[in-house]
Design an enzyme around this catalytic site. Sequence first.
Site, PDB file in Angstrom:
ATOM      1  N   ALA A  45       0.841  -1.206   0.000  1.00  0.00           N
ATOM      2  CA  ALA A  45       0.000   0.000   0.000  1.00  0.00           C
ATOM      3  C   ALA A  45       0.872   1.251   0.000  1.00  0.00           C
ATOM      4  O   ALA A  45       1.843   1.338   0.749  1.00  0.00           O
ATOM      5  CB  ALA A  45      -0.911   0.007   1.231  1.00  0.00           C
ATOM      6  N   VAL A 134      14.526   2.312  16.603  1.00  0.00           N
ATOM      7  CA  VAL A 134      15.634   2.927  17.339  1.00  0.00           C
ATOM      8  C   VAL A 134      16.941   2.537  16.676  1.00  0.00           C
ATOM      9  O   VAL A 134      17.246   1.360  16.543  1.00  0.00           O
ATOM     10  CB  VAL A 134      15.665   2.465  18.823  1.00  0.00           C
ATOM     11  CG1 VAL A 134      16.842   3.103  19.551  1.00  0.00           C
ATOM     12  CG2 VAL A 134      14.359   2.791  19.512  1.00  0.00           C
ATOM     13  N   GLY A 136      17.945   2.480  13.612  1.00  0.00           N
ATOM     14  CA  GLY A 136      17.884   1.812  12.302  1.00  0.00           C
ATOM     15  C   GLY A 136      18.356   0.374  12.301  1.00  0.00           C
ATOM     16  O   GLY A 136      17.713  -0.504  12.872  1.00  0.00           O
ATOM     17  N   GLU A 192      17.048  16.979   6.408  1.00  0.00           N
ATOM     18  CA  GLU A 192      15.852  17.427   5.686  1.00  0.00           C
ATOM     19  C   GLU A 192      15.984  18.922   5.393  1.00  0.00           C
ATOM     20  O   GLU A 192      16.786  19.613   6.003  1.00  0.00           O
ATOM     21  CB  GLU A 192      14.612  17.230   6.571  1.00  0.00           C
ATOM     22  CG  GLU A 192      14.497  15.872   7.214  1.00  0.00           C
ATOM     23  CD  GLU A 192      13.678  14.913   6.371  1.00  0.00           C
ATOM     24  OE1 GLU A 192      12.802  15.386   5.640  1.00  0.00           O
ATOM     25  OE2 GLU A 192      13.944  13.696   6.444  1.00  0.00           O
ATOM     26  N   LYS A 207      13.470   8.551  20.240  1.00  0.00           N
ATOM     27  CA  LYS A 207      14.209   7.299  20.434  1.00  0.00           C
ATOM     28  C   LYS A 207      14.574   7.115  21.904  1.00  0.00           C
ATOM     29  O   LYS A 207      14.542   5.992  22.426  1.00  0.00           O
ATOM     30  CB  LYS A 207      15.454   7.300  19.556  1.00  0.00           C
ATOM     31  CG  LYS A 207      15.111   7.252  18.064  1.00  0.00           C
ATOM     32  CD  LYS A 207      16.304   7.634  17.208  1.00  0.00           C
ATOM     33  CE  LYS A 207      15.947   7.633  15.732  1.00  0.00           C
ATOM     34  NZ  LYS A 207      16.987   8.288  14.907  1.00  0.00           N
TER      35      LYS A 207
HETATM   36  N1  LIG Z   1      14.614   6.251   6.203  1.00  0.00           N
HETATM   37  C1  LIG Z   1      15.296   5.823   7.249  1.00  0.00           C
HETATM   38  O1  LIG Z   1      16.525   5.808   7.236  1.00  0.00           O
HETATM   39  C2  LIG Z   1      14.572   5.327   8.482  1.00  0.00           C
HETATM   40  C3  LIG Z   1      15.317   4.802   9.552  1.00  0.00           C
HETATM   41  C4  LIG Z   1      14.650   4.324  10.688  1.00  0.00           C
HETATM   42  C5  LIG Z   1      13.271   4.396  10.732  1.00  0.00           C
HETATM   43  N2  LIG Z   1      12.569   4.946   9.684  1.00  0.00           N
HETATM   44  C6  LIG Z   1      11.116   5.012   9.804  1.00  0.00           C
HETATM   45  O2  LIG Z   1      10.529   4.237   8.765  1.00  0.00           O
HETATM   46  C7  LIG Z   1       9.310   4.802   8.367  1.00  0.00           C
HETATM   47  C8  LIG Z   1       9.324   5.037   6.870  1.00  0.00           C
HETATM   48  O3  LIG Z   1      10.386   5.899   6.529  1.00  0.00           O
HETATM   49  P1  LIG Z   1      10.816   6.162   4.998  1.00  0.00           P
HETATM   50  O4  LIG Z   1      12.083   6.910   5.056  1.00  0.00           O
HETATM   51  O5  LIG Z   1      10.769   4.900   4.243  1.00  0.00           O
HETATM   52  O6  LIG Z   1       9.632   7.127   4.531  1.00  0.00           O
HETATM   53  P2  LIG Z   1       9.231   7.550   3.033  1.00  0.00           P
HETATM   54  O7  LIG Z   1      10.375   7.326   2.111  1.00  0.00           O
HETATM   55  O8  LIG Z   1       8.636   8.897   3.131  1.00  0.00           O
HETATM   56  O9  LIG Z   1       8.085   6.493   2.647  1.00  0.00           O
HETATM   57  C9  LIG Z   1       6.785   6.545   3.169  1.00  0.00           C
HETATM   58  C10 LIG Z   1       5.897   5.628   2.340  1.00  0.00           C
HETATM   59  O10 LIG Z   1       4.592   5.605   2.922  1.00  0.00           O
HETATM   60  C11 LIG Z   1       3.627   5.800   1.887  1.00  0.00           C
HETATM   61  N3  LIG Z   1       2.430   6.421   2.446  1.00  0.00           N
HETATM   62  C12 LIG Z   1       2.284   7.667   2.966  1.00  0.00           C
HETATM   63  N4  LIG Z   1       1.042   7.855   3.412  1.00  0.00           N
HETATM   64  C13 LIG Z   1       0.366   6.706   3.167  1.00  0.00           C
HETATM   65  C14 LIG Z   1      -0.967   6.275   3.385  1.00  0.00           C
HETATM   66  N5  LIG Z   1      -1.871   7.079   3.951  1.00  0.00           N
HETATM   67  N6  LIG Z   1      -1.311   5.014   3.007  1.00  0.00           N
HETATM   68  C15 LIG Z   1      -0.396   4.207   2.421  1.00  0.00           C
HETATM   69  N7  LIG Z   1       0.878   4.573   2.205  1.00  0.00           N
HETATM   70  C16 LIG Z   1       1.260   5.800   2.570  1.00  0.00           C
HETATM   71  C17 LIG Z   1       4.315   6.647   0.853  1.00  0.00           C
HETATM   72  O11 LIG Z   1       3.652   6.495  -0.392  1.00  0.00           O
HETATM   73  P3  LIG Z   1       4.172   7.223  -1.736  1.00  0.00           P
HETATM   74  O12 LIG Z   1       5.466   6.533  -2.075  1.00  0.00           O
HETATM   75  O13 LIG Z   1       3.125   6.978  -2.725  1.00  0.00           O
HETATM   76  O14 LIG Z   1       4.375   8.673  -1.371  1.00  0.00           O
HETATM   77  C18 LIG Z   1       5.711   6.067   0.879  1.00  0.00           C
HETATM   78  O15 LIG Z   1       5.810   4.964   0.036  1.00  0.00           O
HETATM   79  C19 LIG Z   1       9.134   6.066   9.217  1.00  0.00           C
HETATM   80  O16 LIG Z   1       8.381   5.756  10.363  1.00  0.00           O
HETATM   81  C20 LIG Z   1      10.545   6.409   9.600  1.00  0.00           C
HETATM   82  O17 LIG Z   1      10.631   7.134  10.818  1.00  0.00           O
HETATM   83  C21 LIG Z   1      13.195   5.396   8.567  1.00  0.00           C
END
Ligand SMILES: NC(=O)c1ccc[n+]([C@@H]2O[C@H](COP(=O)([O-])OP(=O)(O)OC[C@H]3O[C@@H](n4cnc5c(N)ncnc54)[C@H](OP(=O)(O)O)[C@@H]3O)[C@@H](O)[C@H]2O)c1
Length: 431
Positions: A45, A134, A136, A192, A207
């Site tokens: 999704a 926490v 990664g 960001e 965290k």
């Molecule tokens: N990135 C990291 O290094 C990292 C590390 C540790 C933890 N995290 C955690 O992992 C999670 C994801 O991070 P990310 O970096 O992968 O985020 P991201 O790149 O922004 O990806 C978010 C995904 O969720 C989808 N989405 C958003 N709203 C939605 C909804 N209402 N229904 C279904 N799908 C939806 C988006 O769809 P679209 O693609 O269509 O926009 C996208 O595919 C977060 O909680 C973050 O804190 C990330």
Amino acid sequence: VTSEPVRIGLLGCGNVGAALVELVGQQAADISARTGLALEVSRVAVRSASRDRAVELPEGALTTDAAGVVADPDIDVVVEVIGGIEPARELILAAIAAGKPVVTANKELLANHGAELFAAADDAGVDLLFEAAVAGGIPVVRPLRESLVGERITRVMGIVNGTTNYILTRMTEEGTTYADALAEAQSLGYAERDPTADVEGFDAGAKAAIIASIAFGARVVAGDVYHEGISGITQTDIGFARRLGYVIKLLAVAESTGGDADAEIGVRVHPTMVPTDHPLASVRDSFNAVFVEGAAVGDLMFYGRGAGGSPTASAVLGDLIDAAANAKAGAHAALGRLAKARIRPIDDLVSAYYLNLEVIDEPGVLAQVAGIFGRHGVSIRSMEQEGLGAEARLIFITHTAREADVQATLGDLRELPAIARVGSVLRVIGE
Ligand SMILES: NC(=O)c1ccc[n+]([C@@H]2O[C@H](COP(=O)([O-])OP(=O)(O)OC[C@H]3O[C@@H](n4cnc5c(N)ncnc54)[C@H](OP(=O)(O)O)[C@@H]3O)[C@@H](O)[C@H]2O)c1
């Protein structure tokens, strides 16, 4: 032997979700050989169906109906990597209510609504696993809740935000200003465009709340965490830190005053003077580390990549296999009962401090300053003086003192006509 199929419903296919799809594809055969579980990403999704995906997905797997994926009777395990509070919270609760184990990487959600979600999972007898939330890819959650469950943990200190560690490393090693180091982190994609959550300590605070909850078995939420960021750190502070034998690191600290019911939990994030010979001082660039102090085990440190799609997906995959194996065995992991947390106010913190004062260079100033320290019972361990033309800079390191006394000292110092400016005030560890 045929492997048991485990059909994964993936919510979110961004940095982490896409890396997970790729990793499952690479590892599926090995996982099947070692565990007898045939993992397959069955449905995915996302928010936008038209966006190009970095990974190839099975025909027809993609949907924008996340609730439908959760409810699909063909889905065995749900992975939430959307992020944010809603709809992630509702989707996870729905999965739990349907008896499906959930794996999430969502620190923001757990730091604010963890107790509700853990209780729901416990009541339903399903797993809610969150290693990736926490640090990664670094295993921290499972060591704390399983390997160290019999240990009395006194303190956990972590470098859990890669962006700020990168910025501080540039400032320390290249003499870069804060603004330039931040711009560099942004151009590399570490920070960001709005860096507030990282540089002001909110991300590390979430965290810290999760770490404190697991380490001390108590309900600690993000709002309990005292935090200060790194945006006020200057080259002057970095330079003095080096001369005095320290490096400045943004630490998330969770500590407990004891093992009994009256124990208070202190949980805070702030820039800290770390002695150069402490293991955390060697954690450079965007790397993370979590340093655990246990009564019986002594000191431990977990080090590695705290973010990035692939390292984070590695942690998610470990949880997925665990959840699938548990479900097959009719078992589930539990955090145990989380007690109500007694949070120690920051005023009661006892620490050594670094203080940086700009004063008018005239006779008698030092005696006045020393008098104010003395009046509040804050004793000075070392002092350095540096001329600044008509002004001088005084750098103090105190012996351990109560935060409230140090703040009262600073309050009085600010009233002193001979004080031009009170600069950084940093807590010092290793005393
Ligand atoms: N990135 C990291 O290094 C990292 C590390 C540790 C933890 N995290 C955690 O992992 C999670 C994801 O991070 P990310 O970096 O992968 O985020 P991201 O790149 O922004 O990806 C978010 C995904 O969720 C989808 N989405 C958003 N709203 C939605 C909804 N209402 N229904 C279904 N799908 C939806 C988006 O769809 P679209 O693609 O269509 O926009 C996208 O595919 C977060 O909680 C973050 O804190 C990330």
